[in-house]
Write a protein that holds these residues in place. Structure first.
Motif, PDB file in Angstrom:
ATOM      1  N   ARG A 181      32.065  29.427 -35.695  1.00  0.00           N
ATOM      2  CA  ARG A 181      32.339  30.325 -36.820  1.00  0.00           C
ATOM      3  C   ARG A 181      31.362  31.483 -36.763  1.00  0.00           C
ATOM      4  NH1 ARG A 181      33.019  27.081 -42.396  1.00  0.00           N
ATOM      5  NH2 ARG A 181      33.286  29.258 -43.027  1.00  0.00           N
ATOM      6  N   GLY A 215      36.761  29.896 -34.594  1.00  0.00           N
ATOM      7  CA  GLY A 215      37.798  28.987 -35.061  1.00  0.00           C
ATOM      8  C   GLY A 215      38.182  27.916 -34.063  1.00  0.00           C
ATOM      9  N   LYS A 216      37.633  27.998 -32.844  1.00  0.00           N
ATOM     10  CA  LYS A 216      37.975  27.006 -31.824  1.00  0.00           C
ATOM     11  C   LYS A 216      36.916  25.908 -31.758  1.00  0.00           C
ATOM     12  CE  LYS A 216      40.687  30.072 -28.874  1.00  0.00           C
ATOM     13  NZ  LYS A 216      40.875  30.623 -27.508  1.00  0.00           N
ATOM     14  N   THR A 217      37.328  24.737 -31.295  1.00  0.00           N
ATOM     15  CA  THR A 217      36.406  23.622 -31.098  1.00  0.00           C
ATOM     16  C   THR A 217      35.919  23.633 -29.662  1.00  0.00           C
ATOM     17  OG1 THR A 217      37.508  22.266 -32.769  1.00  0.00           O
ATOM     18  CG2 THR A 217      36.154  21.107 -31.152  1.00  0.00           C
ATOM     19  N   LEU A 224      27.676  27.288 -34.580  1.00  0.00           N
ATOM     20  CA  LEU A 224      28.463  26.100 -34.235  1.00  0.00           C
ATOM     21  C   LEU A 224      28.348  25.084 -35.364  1.00  0.00           C
ATOM     22  CD1 LEU A 224      30.218  24.917 -31.983  1.00  0.00           C
ATOM     23  CD2 LEU A 224      28.145  24.016 -30.916  1.00  0.00           C
ATOM     24  N   GLY A 275      36.576  19.088 -27.433  1.00  0.00           N
ATOM     25  CA  GLY A 275      37.588  19.979 -27.959  1.00  0.00           C
ATOM     26  C   GLY A 275      38.360  20.645 -26.846  1.00  0.00           C
ATOM     27  N   THR A 312      29.487  18.976 -30.097  1.00  0.00           N
ATOM     28  CA  THR A 312      30.896  19.331 -30.259  1.00  0.00           C
ATOM     29  C   THR A 312      31.089  19.856 -31.677  1.00  0.00           C
ATOM     30  OG1 THR A 312      31.649  17.654 -28.681  1.00  0.00           O
ATOM     31  CG2 THR A 312      33.270  18.466 -30.256  1.00  0.00           C
ATOM     32  N   GLY A 313      31.761  20.985 -31.797  1.00  0.00           N
ATOM     33  CA  GLY A 313      31.963  21.546 -33.119  1.00  0.00           C
ATOM     34  C   GLY A 313      32.824  22.795 -33.095  1.00  0.00           C
ATOM     35  N   THR A 314      32.981  23.392 -34.247  1.00  0.00           N
ATOM     36  CA  THR A 314      33.820  24.576 -34.408  1.00  0.00           C
ATOM     37  C   THR A 314      32.952  25.824 -34.476  1.00  0.00           C
ATOM     38  OG1 THR A 314      35.433  23.273 -35.654  1.00  0.00           O
ATOM     39  CG2 THR A 314      35.583  25.663 -35.841  1.00  0.00           C
ATOM     40  N   THR A 338      30.499  18.612 -35.296  1.00  0.00           N
ATOM     41  CA  THR A 338      31.170  17.378 -35.719  1.00  0.00           C
ATOM     42  C   THR A 338      30.600  16.171 -34.991  1.00  0.00           C
ATOM     43  OG1 THR A 338      32.907  17.774 -34.079  1.00  0.00           O
ATOM     44  CG2 THR A 338      33.320  18.534 -36.319  1.00  0.00           C
TER      45      THR A 338
END
Length: 269
Positions: A123, A69-71, A152, A49, A119-121, A155
């Protein structure tokens, strides 16, 4: 000469019976081997990301507005497994590194106490909301522990164990895809080599067969990163699945040990 590994596939591919893979794998025929096994690594790695290289500490300690909200892509060690869809990872610092909760919607395989790249977003963990959306059932103590903290939502989860971990305890990695890096300890042929584990003193070497780096031949002492599946080296199965005959001394040395069937590899130094 075309064979199963020349297509960079794992053992469920249809073998080509028109030639012996032994000549390509266990004998030095560099030109053919290079032509057959060139693979480009980036297609097999997760896309990082915009905040790639973020540490666990940064995710946990940064003000919410910074990363929510960021990856991101983080590396760490699996600390607790809370079910098929949740686990925690700890950062790579030696002491007092915090843990971050990872929600794993795809149920990607994980192994406790093993290094992973996630890897992920990012929250904020609002217990019932997150649990409902991702069908989680966390123990009450973990709901309390992580409430309001960053979580996290993964993805991509990639197992990144050390070579010695796989060689010493192969059973937990069998049939799993891993990304493993290490120094080349021994070159057996243009497309078969072993990896050493500098982190594990006296550790076993890990056998790798399959794809060689696109940059060229494997050189002893160089560091290589390999993506592949782990299996137990059973001579009859390897010969059946890859249509070749092993040299007797190699059968004796590697029978029953872990082997990584490489899908791609890359020189990293």
């Amino acid at each position: 000469m075309i064979n199963r590994l020349s297509k960079n596939c794992v053992p469920n591919c249809e073998p080509n019976r028109n030639g012996s893979f032994a000549q390509a794998l266990w004998k030095t025929n560099g030109a053919i081997a290079l032509a057959l096994f060139v693979v480009v690594l980036p297609a097999c790695t997760p896309s990082p990301g915009p905040e790639a290289g973020t540490t666990v500490s940064e995710v946990v300690n940064a003000p919410n507005a910074d990363l929510i909200g960021k990856t991101v892509t983080v590396n760490g060690e699996v600390e607790k497994i809370l079910g098929p869809k949740a686990f925690t990872i700890e950062g790579n610092r030696l002491f007092n590194d915090p843990e971050v909760l990872v929600v794993n919607p795809t149920e990607s395989p994980i192994v406790k106490d093993t290094l992973v790249q996630v890897t992920g977003t990012v929250r904020q963990f609002l217990g019932s909301q997150i649990e409902s959306k991702f069908d989680l059932d966390l123990p009450q103590e973990f709901e309390v522990e992580f409430r309001g903290k960053p979580v996290l939502i993964a993805t991509a989860v990639v197992l990144t164990p050390r070579p010695g971990e796989i060689a010493e305890e192969p059973s937990q990695f069998i049939s799993k895809t891993v990304t493993v890096s290490g120094k080349v300890a021994k070159v057996i042929s243009p497309n078969a080599f072993t990896l050493d584990d500098k982190e594990l003193v006296g550790g076993k070497e890990l056998l790798v067969i399959g794809a060689i780096p696109a940059a060229g031949s494997i050189d002893q002492g160089k560091t290589v990163r390999v993506i592949g599946s782990v299996r137990k080296f059973v001579t009859a199965e390897i010969e059946r699945d890859f249509d070749f005959d092993l040299q007797p001394e190699l059968e004796v040395e590697y029978e029953g040990k872990a082997v990584v069937i490489a899908q791609s590899s890359q020189m990293v130094e």
